[in-house]
Design a protein around this motif. Structure first.
Motif, PDB file in Angstrom:
ATOM      1  N   TYR A   1      32.684 -20.306  60.367  1.00 21.67           N
ATOM      2  CA  TYR A   1      33.382 -18.636  59.905  1.00 21.67           C
ATOM      3  C   TYR A   1      34.829 -19.000  59.643  1.00 21.67           C
ATOM      4  CZ  TYR A   1      30.676 -15.118  59.791  1.00 21.67           C
ATOM      5  OH  TYR A   1      29.831 -14.193  59.165  1.00 21.67           O
ATOM      6  N   GLY A   2      35.423 -18.327  58.837  1.00 20.61           N
ATOM      7  CA  GLY A   2      36.792 -18.434  58.498  1.00 20.61           C
ATOM      8  C   GLY A   2      37.377 -17.308  57.639  1.00 20.61           C
ATOM      9  N   ASP A   3      38.503 -16.883  57.472  1.00 25.95           N
ATOM     10  CA  ASP A   3      39.008 -15.952  56.648  1.00 25.95           C
ATOM     11  C   ASP A   3      40.460 -16.371  56.416  1.00 25.95           C
ATOM     12  OD1 ASP A   3      40.279 -14.083  55.250  1.00 25.95           O
ATOM     13  OD2 ASP A   3      39.502 -12.322  56.655  1.00 25.95           O
TER      14      ASP A   3
ATOM     15  N   ARG B   1      43.484 -14.491  57.051  1.00 26.00           N
ATOM     16  CA  ARG B   1      43.714 -14.433  58.613  1.00 26.00           C
ATOM     17  C   ARG B   1      44.166 -15.577  59.195  1.00 26.00           C
ATOM     18  NH1 ARG B   1      43.932  -8.645  59.504  1.00 26.00           N
ATOM     19  NH2 ARG B   1      42.337  -7.905  58.363  1.00 26.00           N
ATOM     20  N   HIS B   2      44.333 -16.467  58.452  1.00 26.04           N
ATOM     21  CA  HIS B   2      44.675 -17.890  58.967  1.00 26.04           C
ATOM     22  C   HIS B   2      43.691 -18.670  59.890  1.00 26.04           C
ATOM     23  CE1 HIS B   2      49.541 -17.321  58.235  1.00 26.04           C
ATOM     24  NE2 HIS B   2      48.590 -16.922  57.223  1.00 26.04           N
ATOM     25  N   ILE B   3      42.358 -18.194  59.412  1.00 25.02           N
ATOM     26  CA  ILE B   3      41.309 -18.789  60.175  1.00 25.02           C
ATOM     27  C   ILE B   3      40.676 -20.036  59.016  1.00 25.02           C
ATOM     28  CG2 ILE B   3      38.904 -18.519  61.665  1.00 25.02           C
ATOM     29  CD1 ILE B   3      40.032 -15.511  61.632  1.00 25.02           C
ATOM     30  N   ILE B   4      40.791 -21.253  59.607  1.00 22.41           N
ATOM     31  CA  ILE B   4      40.283 -22.208  58.642  1.00 22.41           C
ATOM     32  C   ILE B   4      38.744 -22.412  59.064  1.00 22.41           C
ATOM     33  CG2 ILE B   4      40.684 -24.580  57.680  1.00 22.41           C
ATOM     34  CD1 ILE B   4      43.446 -24.324  58.561  1.00 22.41           C
ATOM     35  N   PRO B   5      37.609 -22.154  57.803  1.00 25.77           N
ATOM     36  CA  PRO B   5      36.450 -22.481  58.392  1.00 25.77           C
ATOM     37  C   PRO B   5      35.983 -24.004  58.095  1.00 25.77           C
ATOM     38  CG  PRO B   5      36.815 -21.631  56.003  1.00 25.77           C
ATOM     39  CD  PRO B   5      38.060 -21.805  56.530  1.00 25.77           C
ATOM     40  N   GLY B   6      35.062 -24.258  58.874  1.00 26.42           N
ATOM     41  CA  GLY B   6      34.662 -25.778  59.110  1.00 26.42           C
ATOM     42  C   GLY B   6      33.570 -26.109  58.359  1.00 26.42           C
ATOM     43  N   THR B   7      32.883 -27.048  59.122  1.00 29.90           N
ATOM     44  CA  THR B   7      31.607 -27.804  58.844  1.00 29.90           C
ATOM     45  C   THR B   7      30.749 -27.720  59.981  1.00 29.90           C
ATOM     46  OG1 THR B   7      32.156 -29.971  59.196  1.00 29.90           O
ATOM     47  CG2 THR B   7      32.874 -29.227  56.998  1.00 29.90           C
ATOM     48  N   GLY B   8      29.452 -28.076  60.073  1.00 25.94           N
ATOM     49  CA  GLY B   8      28.669 -28.536  61.012  1.00 25.94           C
ATOM     50  C   GLY B   8      28.865 -29.705  61.686  1.00 25.94           C
ATOM     51  N   ILE B   9      29.901 -30.620  61.092  1.00 19.79           N
ATOM     52  CA  ILE B   9      29.981 -32.106  61.506  1.00 19.79           C
ATOM     53  C   ILE B   9      30.903 -32.124  62.700  1.00 19.79           C
ATOM     54  CG2 ILE B   9      30.697 -34.337  60.938  1.00 19.79           C
ATOM     55  CD1 ILE B   9      29.971 -33.436  58.117  1.00 19.79           C
ATOM     56  N   ILE B  10      30.511 -32.457  63.935  1.00 23.30           N
ATOM     57  CA  ILE B  10      31.303 -32.446  65.201  1.00 23.30           C
ATOM     58  C   ILE B  10      32.428 -33.274  65.093  1.00 23.30           C
ATOM     59  CG2 ILE B  10      31.058 -33.019  67.395  1.00 23.30           C
ATOM     60  CD1 ILE B  10      30.225 -30.160  67.037  1.00 23.30           C
ATOM     61  N   GLY B  11      33.698 -32.678  65.239  1.00 25.07           N
ATOM     62  CA  GLY B  11      34.692 -33.509  65.365  1.00 25.07           C
ATOM     63  C   GLY B  11      35.334 -33.713  63.968  1.00 25.07           C
ATOM     64  N   SER B  12      34.842 -33.130  62.874  1.00 19.59           N
ATOM     65  CA  SER B  12      35.278 -33.539  61.612  1.00 19.59           C
ATOM     66  C   SER B  12      36.619 -32.365  61.382  1.00 19.59           C
ATOM     67  CB  SER B  12      34.296 -33.115  60.602  1.00 19.59           C
ATOM     68  OG  SER B  12      33.896 -31.830  60.605  1.00 19.59           O
ATOM     69  N   LEU B  13      36.612 -31.314  62.379  1.00 16.96           N
ATOM     70  CA  LEU B  13      37.629 -30.224  62.105  1.00 16.96           C
ATOM     71  C   LEU B  13      39.008 -30.536  62.792  1.00 16.96           C
ATOM     72  CD1 LEU B  13      35.345 -27.269  62.537  1.00 16.96           C
ATOM     73  CD2 LEU B  13      36.166 -28.473  60.626  1.00 16.96           C
TER      74      LEU B  13
END
Ligand SMILES: Cc1ncc(C[n+]2csc(CCOP(=O)(O)OP(=O)(O)O)c2C)c(N)n1
Ligand SMILES: [Mg+2]
Length: 326
Positions: free
Chosen positions: A105-107, A110-122
């Motif tokens: 999720y992201g927007d 709203r300064h929300i950076i969406p990610g990926t399903g790769i754990i740790g990659s964020l």
């Protein structure tokens, strides 16, 4: 640290809203009204509210984890938009074509950076956000949330090293629930607490009980202040217990009932309720009203997603997907 009665009530309301949305989505999956993937964040509310309460949505950025939607809501993500996305409706994220999960999720508005399903990659993504803020000479802070399992990835170490070396304004929030799916922290690291890893990067590392929202708030406030003042990153570890299986599809057969029950005793909402009612800051009646209001807010979003929204058009399936054939 002065924190007014009004602020404490707001914190309580946020935690109730977070709990209710996680419980509702979990129920909707069990009833087959929602499909996809979901990692319940029941029990982690104290960490989320304590960490996000002092963020300034117009200046700061968050990079969320797969565990919980509260940081996103606290940054101003629209609840209807969030719920529509969980229902894969056209009015949700990516026109309803994005897999469910709070890390997706992201927007950016709203300064929300969406990610990926790769754990740790964020974790490095948050470091990069911190670098961007520093380059722009902003007073903003980047805060990211991730688990103990993610902290065993190289991404964690590389991001902490670079953030420390460049004194970047980042708060790394390690949500330690003692498990990475079925593998315990004890088994994978031989340690109980991971905040000691901060020493290797010469930055502050602190462990705090996540079911005590005010303790989390106190430490997060210190870390945010340090970041805003150009002193660099902090590793903030919040201890908490998963109240459910890892995800909606995990039977949680590797934990004992005793362990689960012990975990549920550490409830951030119950602890705070006892404290506030004991001090006369909140009445039981006010608490019940808050619970009702949170439930109504969530139910209105469910109704919106189920009744007012539409399914994505199959003709749109490739919109936004890059083609190697030009
Ligand atoms: C690189 C990578 N490895 C494995 C997975 C599968 N996976 C998804 S969530 C998860 C556990 C993460 O544990 P933790 O970071 O402790 O967070 P928690 O789920 O406990 O909140 C794993 C192994 C993945 N998504 N990405
Ligand atoms: Mg974990």
């Amino acid at each position: 640290m002065a924190i007014s009665a009004e602020q404490q009530k707001k914190m309580m309301y946020w935690m109730l809203l977070g709990r209710k949305i996680e419980e509702t989505i979990t129920m909707l999956f069990k009833e087959g009204r929602m499909r996809g993937h979901h990692h319940p964040g029941i029990g982690v509310e104290g960490i989320h509210v304590g960490c996000c309460y002092d963020l300034i949505p117009e200046e700061d950025y968050i990079v969320p984890s797969h565990r919980g939607k509260l940081p996103e809501l606290m940054m101003g993500l629209d609840l209807n938009f969030l719920m529509a996305g969980y229902y894969n409706r056209k009015e949700g994220l990516g026109g309803g074509r994005v897999p469910t999960g709070s890390h997706m999720y992201g927007d950016l508005s709203r300064h929300i950076i969406p990610g990926t399903g790769i754990i740790g990659s964020l974790i490095p993504v948050a470091m990069g956000a911190g670098l961007g803020l520093k380059v722009k000479k902003s007073k903003g802070v980047a805060m990211t949330f991730f688990g103990d399992g993610a902290a065993n990835r190289g991404d964690f170490h590389e991001a902490l090293n670079m953030a420390a070396a460049l004194k970047l304004p980042v708060v790394f929030v390690l949500q330690n629930n003692r498990y990475s799916i079925s593998v315990s922290v004890k088994k994978s690291t031989g340690m109980d607490h991971l905040s000691v890893r901060a020493k290797a990067y010469n930055i502050p590392g602190v462990t705090v009980e996540g079911s005590d929202v005010l303790s989390v708030y106190r430490e997060a406030k210190r870390a945010i202040k340090r970041a805003r003042e150009g002193e660099g990153p902090t590793l903030l570890e919040g201890m908490w217990h998963r109240w459910t299986g890892h995800s909606i599809s995990d039977g949680d057969i590797y934990r004992t009932d005793k362990e689960r029950r012990e975990g549920e005793k550490q409830c951030p909402i119950l602890n705070f309720r006892k404290k506030l009612t004991g001090e006369g800051v909140l009445t039981e009646r006010e608490f019940k009203d808050m619970e009702k209001r949170a439930a109504e807010e969530i139910e209105a979003a469910v109704q919106y997603a189920e009744k007012d929204c539409t399914d994505p058009d199959p003709a749109d399936i490739l919109r936004g997907v890059y083609s190697s054939e030009g």
